[in-house]
Motif scaffolding. Structure first.
Motif, PDB file in Angstrom:
ATOM      1  N   LYS A  93     -13.482   5.394   2.048  1.00 58.77           N
ATOM      2  CA  LYS A  93     -12.274   5.084   2.817  1.00 58.77           C
ATOM      3  C   LYS A  93     -10.979   5.410   2.085  1.00 58.77           C
ATOM      4  CE  LYS A  93      -9.946   0.971   4.731  1.00 58.77           C
ATOM      5  NZ  LYS A  93     -10.115  -0.454   5.091  1.00 58.77           N
ATOM      6  N   PRO A  94     -10.857   5.137   0.754  1.00 52.97           N
ATOM      7  CA  PRO A  94      -9.577   5.426   0.088  1.00 52.97           C
ATOM      8  C   PRO A  94      -9.188   6.903   0.065  1.00 52.97           C
ATOM      9  CG  PRO A  94     -10.880   3.885  -1.207  1.00 52.97           C
ATOM     10  CD  PRO A  94     -11.777   4.411  -0.134  1.00 52.97           C
ATOM     11  N   LEU A  95     -10.142   7.811   0.355  1.00 51.95           N
ATOM     12  CA  LEU A  95      -9.833   9.241   0.382  1.00 51.95           C
ATOM     13  C   LEU A  95      -9.348   9.701   1.755  1.00 51.95           C
ATOM     14  CD1 LEU A  95     -12.812  10.632  -1.735  1.00 51.95           C
ATOM     15  CD2 LEU A  95     -10.480  10.178  -2.482  1.00 51.95           C
ATOM     16  N   CYS A  96      -9.344   8.794   2.727  1.00 51.08           N
ATOM     17  CA  CYS A  96      -8.876   9.126   4.069  1.00 51.08           C
ATOM     18  C   CYS A  96      -7.399   9.530   4.039  1.00 51.08           C
ATOM     19  CB  CYS A  96      -9.070   7.913   4.982  1.00 51.08           C
ATOM     20  SG  CYS A  96      -8.370   8.095   6.647  1.00 51.08           S
ATOM     21  N   ARG A  97      -7.053  10.576   4.775  1.00 53.11           N
ATOM     22  CA  ARG A  97      -5.652  11.021   4.820  1.00 53.11           C
ATOM     23  C   ARG A  97      -4.745   9.966   5.445  1.00 53.11           C
ATOM     24  NH1 ARG A  97      -4.646  16.343   3.722  1.00 53.11           N
ATOM     25  NH2 ARG A  97      -6.447  17.734   3.575  1.00 53.11           N
ATOM     26  N   ASP A  98      -5.329   9.113   6.275  1.00 53.21           N
ATOM     27  CA  ASP A  98      -4.548   8.068   6.948  1.00 53.21           C
ATOM     28  C   ASP A  98      -4.679   6.713   6.268  1.00 53.21           C
ATOM     29  OD1 ASP A  98      -3.616   9.814   8.947  1.00 53.21           O
ATOM     30  OD2 ASP A  98      -5.456   9.569  10.100  1.00 53.21           O
ATOM     31  N   TYR A  99      -5.152   6.699   5.021  1.00 48.36           N
ATOM     32  CA  TYR A  99      -5.285   5.451   4.286  1.00 48.36           C
ATOM     33  C   TYR A  99      -3.903   4.833   4.099  1.00 48.36           C
ATOM     34  CZ  TYR A  99      -7.291   2.251   0.792  1.00 48.36           C
ATOM     35  OH  TYR A  99      -7.736   1.151   0.113  1.00 48.36           O
ATOM     36  N   THR A 100      -3.744   3.624   4.572  1.00 46.08           N
ATOM     37  CA  THR A 100      -2.442   2.959   4.592  1.00 46.08           C
ATOM     38  C   THR A 100      -2.521   1.638   3.850  1.00 46.08           C
ATOM     39  OG1 THR A 100      -1.910   3.946   6.736  1.00 46.08           O
ATOM     40  CG2 THR A 100      -0.653   1.998   6.091  1.00 46.08           C
ATOM     41  N   ILE A 101      -1.624   1.459   2.892  1.00 45.49           N
ATOM     42  CA  ILE A 101      -1.561   0.213   2.141  1.00 45.49           C
ATOM     43  C   ILE A 101      -0.318  -0.557   2.584  1.00 45.49           C
ATOM     44  CG2 ILE A 101      -1.416  -0.855  -0.139  1.00 45.49           C
ATOM     45  CD1 ILE A 101      -2.715   1.645  -1.274  1.00 45.49           C
ATOM     46  N   ARG A 102      -0.548  -1.787   2.967  1.00 40.23           N
ATOM     47  CA  ARG A 102       0.556  -2.639   3.414  1.00 40.23           C
ATOM     48  C   ARG A 102       1.548  -2.847   2.273  1.00 40.23           C
ATOM     49  NH1 ARG A 102      -2.652  -5.076   5.754  1.00 40.23           N
ATOM     50  NH2 ARG A 102      -2.425  -4.020   7.743  1.00 40.23           N
ATOM     51  N   GLY A 103       2.836  -2.780   2.589  1.00 38.95           N
ATOM     52  CA  GLY A 103       3.857  -2.939   1.568  1.00 38.95           C
ATOM     53  C   GLY A 103       4.277  -1.631   0.925  1.00 38.95           C
ATOM     54  N   GLU A 104       3.493  -0.573   1.167  1.00 37.45           N
ATOM     55  CA  GLU A 104       3.867   0.759   0.676  1.00 37.45           C
ATOM     56  C   GLU A 104       4.146   1.691   1.852  1.00 37.45           C
ATOM     57  OE1 GLU A 104       2.160   4.495  -2.028  1.00 37.45           O
ATOM     58  OE2 GLU A 104       0.938   2.697  -1.733  1.00 37.45           O
ATOM     59  N   HIS A 105       3.149   1.892   2.685  1.00 37.04           N
ATOM     60  CA  HIS A 105       3.300   2.812   3.811  1.00 37.04           C
ATOM     61  C   HIS A 105       3.867   2.135   5.059  1.00 37.04           C
ATOM     62  CE1 HIS A 105      -0.172   4.323   1.332  1.00 37.04           C
ATOM     63  NE2 HIS A 105       0.685   5.317   1.252  1.00 37.04           N
ATOM     64  N   GLU A 106       3.868   0.822   5.053  1.00 40.07           N
ATOM     65  CA  GLU A 106       4.449   0.042   6.149  1.00 40.07           C
ATOM     66  C   GLU A 106       4.918  -1.283   5.575  1.00 40.07           C
ATOM     67  OE1 GLU A 106       0.531  -2.126   8.010  1.00 40.07           O
ATOM     68  OE2 GLU A 106       0.893  -0.048   8.578  1.00 40.07           O
ATOM     69  N   ASP A 107       5.692  -2.050   6.370  1.00 39.49           N
ATOM     70  CA  ASP A 107       6.194  -3.327   5.868  1.00 39.49           C
ATOM     71  C   ASP A 107       5.042  -4.241   5.479  1.00 39.49           C
ATOM     72  OD1 ASP A 107       8.912  -2.880   5.900  1.00 39.49           O
ATOM     73  OD2 ASP A 107       9.172  -3.559   7.969  1.00 39.49           O
ATOM     74  N   GLY A 108       5.321  -5.066   4.445  1.00 40.15           N
ATOM     75  CA  GLY A 108       4.257  -5.825   3.817  1.00 40.15           C
ATOM     76  C   GLY A 108       4.240  -7.305   4.099  1.00 40.15           C
ATOM     77  N   THR A 109       3.667  -8.036   3.155  1.00 45.82           N
ATOM     78  CA  THR A 109       3.274  -9.430   3.356  1.00 45.82           C
ATOM     79  C   THR A 109       4.262 -10.456   2.807  1.00 45.82           C
ATOM     80  OG1 THR A 109       2.048  -9.401   1.270  1.00 45.82           O
ATOM     81  CG2 THR A 109       0.832  -8.790   3.259  1.00 45.82           C
ATOM     82  N   ASP A 110       5.322 -10.007   2.123  1.00 47.46           N
ATOM     83  CA  ASP A 110       6.283 -10.947   1.543  1.00 47.46           C
ATOM     84  C   ASP A 110       7.259 -11.407   2.619  1.00 47.46           C
ATOM     85  OD1 ASP A 110       5.012 -10.561  -0.830  1.00 47.46           O
ATOM     86  OD2 ASP A 110       6.600  -9.410  -1.778  1.00 47.46           O
ATOM     87  N   ALA A 111       6.728 -12.166   3.552  1.00 47.98           N
ATOM     88  CA  ALA A 111       7.506 -12.591   4.720  1.00 47.98           C
ATOM     89  C   ALA A 111       6.880 -13.850   5.287  1.00 47.98           C
ATOM     90  CB  ALA A 111       7.518 -11.475   5.777  1.00 47.98           C
ATOM     91  N   GLN A 112       7.583 -14.455   6.229  1.00 50.79           N
ATOM     92  CA  GLN A 112       7.049 -15.664   6.853  1.00 50.79           C
ATOM     93  C   GLN A 112       6.019 -15.344   7.919  1.00 50.79           C
ATOM     94  OE1 GLN A 112      10.939 -17.274   7.951  1.00 50.79           O
ATOM     95  NE2 GLN A 112      10.739 -18.877   6.398  1.00 50.79           N
TER      96      GLN A 112
END
Length: 331
Positions: A93-112
């Motif tokens: 899975k980590p080699l997928c071109r669409d591999y997305t990590i929260r907080g890097e490729h989209e907004d993350g978890t440091d929120a309410q």
């Protein structure tokens, strides 16, 4: 809601605990009320600036909380992928071109609040605190892939873990011990060294004052270790190669001290060394390692718990290598 955001790349001082619009769940998503999130080195890289990231960006890839729609206690799988390509189908899975990590490729978890695909929330036992749950996903998934999947660590083998007091280092140490290996860990202070011994390291070297290569050769009878776990990069790379036995394996998932080490390739091909790259992991690996966390067979090491609004202090502590284990933020 409030969230910890990076308006533009910079030092810890750029972080802002500020009002942002509440997220709205899309098809197949749920809303998680965040009770705890943890800090990773990835957050520092995003804060400093990475190519292709759109700012402002809400930081954070790890979190635990309550699903608003069901009341279920969960942690969040920090990554998604397409699920259909050759790499996803093969478990890579980590080699997928669409591999997305929260907080890097989209907004993350440091929120309410956080909206994520329903498939990305994992139920946690009632006895497991939100803080422990939030500290587990990224570092234990990475450690499992480093030590078990890609590192192929076997019982009776010797493993060297650099700066093992880091979040991923403490996870690697516990998994290596569970695998039956002899663990040689390094630390920069005697205080951290003592904590690593308490955590189960067989031997701890103070890399601030000891010649690690010389000591490893002494410990192993000049043979060298079977596996080196190195996420430091430029500062340790040459020594990591020198610590390996013939045919040994070096596994790396990061480069906190620099990405461009000097390397003598003759050591690699003449001694037939393996250099193995590694990032994150797949859903089966996360399931496997979380089973150990949920049963209490391994346990995230918590350095400190801070209010999320004090994210800048958390970044300073992590970046200066003061932390031992994970720093957790609570909204």
């Amino acid at each position: 809601m409030k969230a910890l955001r990076v308006p533009a790349p910079g030092g810890p001082e750029v972080l802002r605990w500020e009002d942002v619009p509440d997220p709205t769940p899309g098809p197949g998503q749920v809303t998680v009320e965040i009770k705890a999130a943890s800090v990773n080195h990835l957050d520092i890289w995003v804060r400093k600036g990475l190519p292709g990231i759109a700012y402002p960006r809400i930081l954070g890839c790890d979190a635990a909380g309550i699903v608003r729609e069901t009341g279920q206690r969960v942690l969040v799988n920090p990554a998604t992928s397409c699920g259909t390509c050759e790499f996803c189908a093969s478990g890579e899975k980590p080699l997928c071109r669409d591999y997305t990590i929260r907080g890097e490729h989209e907004d993350g978890t440091d929120a309410q609040l956080l909206c994520v695909p329903r498939a990305n929330v994992i139920a946690i036992p009632d006895a497991l605190s939100f803080e422990i749950a939030a500290a587990a996903p990224l570092v234990y998934l990475t450690a499992w892939r480093l030590v078990i999947t890609r590192g192929r660590l076997q019982p009776s083998e010797d493993v060297l873990i650099w700066s093992a007091g880091a979040g991923v280092g403490t996870a690697c140490l516990q998994l290596a011990r569970r695998a039956g290996a002899r663990v040689i860990a390094t630390a920069s202070t005697d205080e951290k060294a003592a904590k690593l011994k308490d955590l189960g390291a067989d031997l701890v070297l103070n890399h601030a004052r000891e010649d690690v290569v010389k000591r490893v050769r002494e410990i192993t009878g000049k043979r060298g270790v079977d596996l080196v776990v190195d996420y430091i990069g430029k500062e340790t790379w040459t020594r990591s190669l020198a610590c390996l036995r013939r045919g040994g394996r070096l596994v790396t998932c990061g480069a906190t001290s620099g990405h461009d080490p000097v390397e003598d390739l003759r050591h690699v091909f003449y001694r037939q060394l393996e250099i193995i790259g590694c990032t994150m992991g797949n859903d089966k690996e996360l399931e496997d390692v979380l089973r150990l966390v949920f049963r209490g067979e391994v346990r995230p090491v918590i350095d400190s718990v801070l209010p999320m609004k004090d994210g800048a202090e958390a970044h300073r502590r992590l970046e200066s290598r003061q932390a031992f284990g994970k720093i957790v933020l609570v909204p």
